[in-house]
Enzyme design. Structure first.
Site, short mmCIF file in Angstrom:
data_model
loop_
_atom_site.label_atom_id
_atom_site.label_comp_id
_atom_site.label_asym_id
_atom_site.label_seq_id
_atom_site.Cartn_x
_atom_site.Cartn_y
_atom_site.Cartn_z
N CYS A 104 1.01 -1.06 0.08
CA CYS A 104 0.06 -0.08 -0.07
C CYS A 104 0.92 1.24 0.18
CB CYS A 104 -0.73 0.01 1.36
SG CYS A 104 -1.90 1.38 1.41
N HIS A 146 -8.99 -3.81 -2.44
CA HIS A 146 -8.05 -3.14 -1.54
C HIS A 146 -8.53 -1.43 -1.85
CE1 HIS A 146 -3.94 -1.91 -0.28
NE2 HIS A 146 -4.32 -0.67 -0.67
N GLU A 147 -8.94 -0.97 -2.75
CA GLU A 147 -9.23 0.44 -2.81
C GLU A 147 -10.78 0.80 -2.32
OE1 GLU A 147 -6.96 2.49 -3.48
OE2 GLU A 147 -5.77 0.82 -4.29
N HIS A 150 -10.00 0.99 1.40
CA HIS A 150 -9.64 2.40 1.85
C HIS A 150 -11.03 3.35 1.98
CE1 HIS A 150 -5.38 2.48 1.99
NE2 HIS A 150 -5.16 1.93 0.76
#
Length: 186
Positions: A104, A146-147, A150
């Protein structure tokens, strides 16, 4: 972003939020204005992602708590996927669960084996407010998940447990970029 333009060429590189920054650990707000400021934000996000050699970047990683992410990521067949999603929703994450190395830009230089589905579908909008649906497989599916994490206030280390979690948190605590921001290892 104009059709056919190279993303990020008109953007400015912004500083990255690092692990421990409160903006990374709170859910982001929905985008309500699809005006020129949103297009500038996306350009800046691409410029920042490329400058940091990343494959994806969420708006909160540059301190903006809005539900937007950009990507330039290959899948497992080395097909390149480039784009952005405003107000994304992860509507499907399925297939085989694979543990693979994940890093990341908000934890520079670190990675840990993280479990993710090998297929993901995200729906949202472009900066112009047009609907978009993005299907990812393999590495690109990992990037999409993953995004989305976030934007919900999560980082990949939240998905890592046991000795892997302890190891990456120790590494974060010792990292040169850490200014006493990383949470203590559990």
């Amino acid at each position: 972003m104009r059709h056919g333009s190279i993303p990020g060429t008109r953007g400015h590189v912004r500083p990255l939020a690092l692990l421990g920054d409160p903006v990374l650990h709170a859910p982001c707000e929905e985008v309500t204005d699809h005006g020129p400021e949103l297009a500038r934000l996306v350009e800046d996000m691409f410029a920042t992602m490329y400058a940091a050699n990343g494959v994806g970047l969420a708006a909160n990683q540059i301190g903006v708590p809005l539900r937007v992410f950009v990507y330039d990521c290959p899948d497992d067949e080395d097909v390149r996927h480039v784009g952005h999603v405003v107000n994304p929703r992860l509507i499907e994450a399925d297939g085989v669960v694979l543990r693979g190395p994940e890093g990341c830009l908000s934890l520079p230089g670190l990675e840990a084996g993280t479990e993710r589905y090998d297929r993901a579908v995200v729906e949202g909008f472009t900066t112009d407010g047009e609907p978009v649906r993005v299907l990812g497989t393999g590495w690109f599916a990992r990037c999409l998940q993953h995004e989305c994490d976030h934007l919900d206030g999560g980082v990949y280390v939240d998905r890592v447990s046991g000795w892997r979690h302890r190891r990456v948190m120790r590494q974060a605590a010792r990292a040169p970029w850490n200014r006493q921001r990383a949470p203590e290892p559990r």
